[in-house]
Design a protein around this motif. Structure first.
Motif, mmCIF file in Angstrom:
data_model
loop_
_atom_site.group_PDB
_atom_site.id
_atom_site.type_symbol
_atom_site.label_atom_id
_atom_site.label_comp_id
_atom_site.label_asym_id
_atom_site.label_seq_id
_atom_site.Cartn_x
_atom_site.Cartn_y
_atom_site.Cartn_z
ATOM 1 N N TYR A 50 0.814 -1.219 0.000
ATOM 2 C CA TYR A 50 0.000 0.000 0.000
ATOM 3 C C TYR A 50 0.849 1.271 0.000
ATOM 4 O O TYR A 50 0.614 2.171 -0.815
ATOM 5 C CB TYR A 50 -0.969 0.009 1.190
ATOM 6 N N MET A 104 2.414 2.015 -3.257
ATOM 7 C CA MET A 104 1.378 2.458 -4.196
ATOM 8 C C MET A 104 1.005 3.920 -3.920
ATOM 9 O O MET A 104 0.816 4.702 -4.857
ATOM 10 C CB MET A 104 0.118 1.586 -4.081
ATOM 11 N N GLU A 105 0.904 4.254 -2.640
ATOM 12 C CA GLU A 105 0.560 5.621 -2.265
ATOM 13 C C GLU A 105 1.654 6.592 -2.696
ATOM 14 O O GLU A 105 1.363 7.674 -3.231
ATOM 15 C CB GLU A 105 0.344 5.693 -0.752
ATOM 16 N N GLU A 132 1.406 7.265 -6.189
ATOM 17 C CA GLU A 132 0.097 7.828 -6.510
ATOM 18 C C GLU A 132 -0.702 6.958 -7.474
ATOM 19 O O GLU A 132 -1.309 7.436 -8.430
ATOM 20 C CB GLU A 132 0.250 9.252 -7.041
ATOM 21 N N ILE A 133 -0.704 5.644 -7.187
ATOM 22 C CA ILE A 133 -1.461 4.699 -8.021
ATOM 23 C C ILE A 133 -2.441 3.877 -7.176
ATOM 24 O O ILE A 133 -2.709 2.722 -7.470
ATOM 25 C CB ILE A 133 -0.519 3.768 -8.813
ATOM 26 N N ILE A 134 -2.968 4.501 -6.137
ATOM 27 C CA ILE A 134 -3.915 3.819 -5.260
ATOM 28 C C ILE A 134 -5.219 3.555 -6.007
ATOM 29 O O ILE A 134 -5.792 4.462 -6.615
ATOM 30 C CB ILE A 134 -4.217 4.661 -4.003
ATOM 31 N N THR A 135 -5.679 2.316 -5.948
ATOM 32 C CA THR A 135 -6.970 1.958 -6.523
ATOM 33 C C THR A 135 -8.018 1.958 -5.408
ATOM 34 O O THR A 135 -7.669 1.856 -4.228
ATOM 35 C CB THR A 135 -6.917 0.554 -7.160
ATOM 36 N N PRO A 136 -9.293 2.034 -5.758
ATOM 37 C CA PRO A 136 -10.327 1.947 -4.719
ATOM 38 C C PRO A 136 -10.260 0.629 -3.934
ATOM 39 O O PRO A 136 -10.498 0.610 -2.729
ATOM 40 C CB PRO A 136 -11.636 2.060 -5.503
ATOM 41 N N GLU A 137 -9.899 -0.454 -4.624
ATOM 42 C CA GLU A 137 -9.776 -1.750 -3.957
ATOM 43 C C GLU A 137 -8.626 -1.742 -2.949
ATOM 44 O O GLU A 137 -8.757 -2.264 -1.847
ATOM 45 C CB GLU A 137 -9.551 -2.874 -4.975
ATOM 46 N N ALA A 138 -7.513 -1.147 -3.337
ATOM 47 C CA ALA A 138 -6.362 -1.068 -2.429
ATOM 48 C C ALA A 138 -6.695 -0.195 -1.223
ATOM 49 O O ALA A 138 -6.342 -0.532 -0.092
ATOM 50 C CB ALA A 138 -5.133 -0.527 -3.156
ATOM 51 N N GLU A 139 -7.381 0.899 -1.456
ATOM 52 C CA GLU A 139 -7.780 1.788 -0.355
ATOM 53 C C GLU A 139 -8.711 1.062 0.610
ATOM 54 O O GLU A 139 -8.562 1.163 1.825
ATOM 55 C CB GLU A 139 -8.454 3.046 -0.913
#
Length: 126
Positions: free
Chosen positions: A74, A77-78, A81-88
């Motif tokens: 995570y 990814m943060e 700046e490639i955070i997906t809604p699923e990852a969040e």
């Protein structure tokens, strides 16, 4: 502790087993490995409702894998700046679980029965 075991069992077992037993399409091998692990893990968490201390290593596993995911997947990814809604969404689940694990794990018992005994070496005759 029993509540955490039950929550994990209910929250994960039915979804994972349903995915494996009634797939909508053929499952690729890595997804199959993942869901097989989760289904088995969740089923064993059901045993934790009856045997909370004996199944304590499952809580260690949950604490470790969710903290590891947050730190190694995570946060990079943060940063990128490639955070997906699923990852969040999964990040929120992980952080919540880590906090609950830290609160419910009987740390005095862990220290006495796992950590301290790990460092007690017996002398064996040569």
């Amino acid at each position: 502790m029993r509540g955490l075991y039950l929550l994990t069992f209910i929250g994960l077992a039915f979804e994972a087993w349903e995915y494996l037993l009634y797939p909508k399409e053929p499952i690729d091998y890595i997804t199959g490995i993942t869901f097989s692990f989760w289904a088995t893990y969740a089923t064993l968490m059901g045993l934790g409702v009856r045997y909370p201390i004996k199944m304590l290593p499952l809580l260690f596993l949950q604490l470790a894998y969710k903290a590891t995911w947050a730190l190694t997947v995570y946060f990079p990814m943060e940063s990128a700046e490639i955070i997906t809604p699923e990852a969040e969404s999964f990040y929120r689940i992980c952080i919540t679980a880590v906090i609950i694990d830290i609160v419910v794990i009987p740390w005095e018992y862990v220290f006495k029965n796992y950590i301290r005994t790990f460092f007690q070496f017996k002398r064996f005759p040569i």
